[in-house]
Design a protein around this motif. Structure first.
Motif, PDB file in Angstrom:
ATOM      1  N   SER A 180     -10.626  10.886   0.552  1.00  0.00           N
ATOM      2  CA  SER A 180      -9.931  10.042   1.519  1.00  0.00           C
ATOM      3  C   SER A 180      -9.229   8.906   0.785  1.00  0.00           C
ATOM      4  O   SER A 180      -9.557   8.578  -0.363  1.00  0.00           O
ATOM      5  N   PHE A 181      -8.232   8.309   1.448  1.00  0.00           N
ATOM      6  CA  PHE A 181      -7.702   7.040   0.979  1.00  0.00           C
ATOM      7  C   PHE A 181      -8.813   5.987   1.129  1.00  0.00           C
ATOM      8  O   PHE A 181      -9.867   6.268   1.698  1.00  0.00           O
ATOM      9  N   PHE A 236      -4.887  -1.559   0.745  1.00  0.00           N
ATOM     10  CA  PHE A 236      -4.958  -0.124   1.034  1.00  0.00           C
ATOM     11  C   PHE A 236      -4.509   0.641  -0.207  1.00  0.00           C
ATOM     12  O   PHE A 236      -3.447   0.363  -0.775  1.00  0.00           O
ATOM     13  N   TYR A 254      -4.377   7.804   9.797  1.00  0.00           N
ATOM     14  CA  TYR A 254      -5.087   8.026   8.548  1.00  0.00           C
ATOM     15  C   TYR A 254      -6.534   7.550   8.700  1.00  0.00           C
ATOM     16  O   TYR A 254      -6.873   6.811   9.633  1.00  0.00           O
ATOM     17  N   ALA A 313      -9.725   5.933   6.029  1.00  0.00           N
ATOM     18  CA  ALA A 313      -9.877   5.323   4.708  1.00  0.00           C
ATOM     19  C   ALA A 313     -11.335   4.927   4.495  1.00  0.00           C
ATOM     20  O   ALA A 313     -11.999   4.412   5.409  1.00  0.00           O
TER      21      ALA A 313
END
Length: 298
Positions: A66-67, A83, A9, A11
């Motif tokens: 995005s995260f 997160f 991922y 972030a």
């Protein structure tokens, strides 16, 4: 599903480019860590993300989704970073963190161990349409729902990256997604065998791929084809099997491995079809019958 590796991922972090073209953190301090990936950032990028795989920073458009990772300045180091598995733009992420008494993560003293495994949503090809569930391609019995799911919160489905549990989501949400290479597809049009052959061979693509009626081998390949034809509008589906010159042949030249096909089929039954209700054989049928059919790419 269990073999899918979905841990990767990116972030948002609190690093961005200011009007003086300097990279700063959300607290106003200049970037002194210099943890950029090779050839990053690009001149057109004004915000930064951290990448799970190599724990380095990449430039990105601030308007992308995005995260993100929030930081709480007032807690212990072990609880400092959180997160957030929700896709937002950089500015939206910054506001979210500020509303929670936090800030987008400032990594002037970046520790790679901060970027750890996270269980976040990933789109798959399952959605609800008119009250029934359907896959974007083929059929699957996978039903590993999260507790309380499926709910009415949305009509599209994600799985979690670590636990592989399914959850309904709003279809407009922005999440990572899984693509698959698919070289076999069902055509839900009733055609004679010859018409189906012409249809497949008449398809074109921008990458010079070719199309044909498929050959099918007994066993796992046949079982896979069964998942493709479950949604056919006809009880049987044409394949590339044809009786010519006294023998059964696949039109693509593959060897016929099925037992039980008639050695001397009736004159009008020289074409091969797969039945949705018979899981291990091919059927000799009149080539003029009109059925759905399969095409494959090679």
């Amino acid at each position: 599903m269990n073999n899918l590796w979905l841990k990767e991922y990116i972030a948002w972090i609190g690093l961005h480019r200011d009007q003086r073209n300097q990279w700063k953190w959300t607290d106003g301090s200049l970037d002194s860590w210099n943890n950029w990936a090779v050839n990053e950032p690009n001149p057109s990028d004004d915000c930064a993300v951290v990448n799970y795989n190599n724990k380095t920073f990449y430039g990105a458009s601030c308007d992308g989704y995005s995260f993100f990772i929030c930081e709480n300045y007032f807690t212990s180091i072990s609880n400092k970073y959180t997160f957030i598995p929700e896709s937002k733009t950089w500015n939206e992420a910054q506001r979210y963190c500020q509303n929670k008494m936090r800030f987008l993560a400032d990594f002037n003293y970046f520790n790679p161990s901060t970027v750890v495994d996270q269980d976040f949503p990933v789109w798959i090809g399952l959605r609800r349409d008119g009250g029934s569930w359907s896959w974007s391609s083929g059929f699957s019995d996978y039903k590993s729902w999260n507790p309380g799911e499926p709910s009415n919160s949305g009509d599209c489905v994600s799985i979690t990256s670590l636990t592989k549990r399914m959850t309904t989501q709003n279809c407009d949400a922005h999440y990572p997604f899984i693509c698959m290479w698919e070289n076999l597809f069902l055509v839900k049009e009733n055609k004679s065998w010859e018409e189906a052959l012409e249809y497949c061979r008449g398809l074109t693509s921008t990458t010079n791929l070719r199309f044909d009626l498929p050959s099918v081998e007994p066993g796992e390949q046949h079982m896979y084809v069964m998942t493709k034809i479950i949604e056919a509008n006809s009880d049987e589906v044409w394949t590339g099997l044809r009786f010519l010159a006294g023998e059964w042949l696949w039109v693509n030249g593959e060897k016929v491995l099925y037992a039980g096909l008639p050695d001397y089929p009736a004159l009008e039954q020289h074409c091969g079809a797969i039945s949705k209700s018979i899981s291990d054989s091919l059927e000799a049928r009149d080539c003029l019958e009109r059925k759905n059919f399969l095409c494959y790419i090679f």
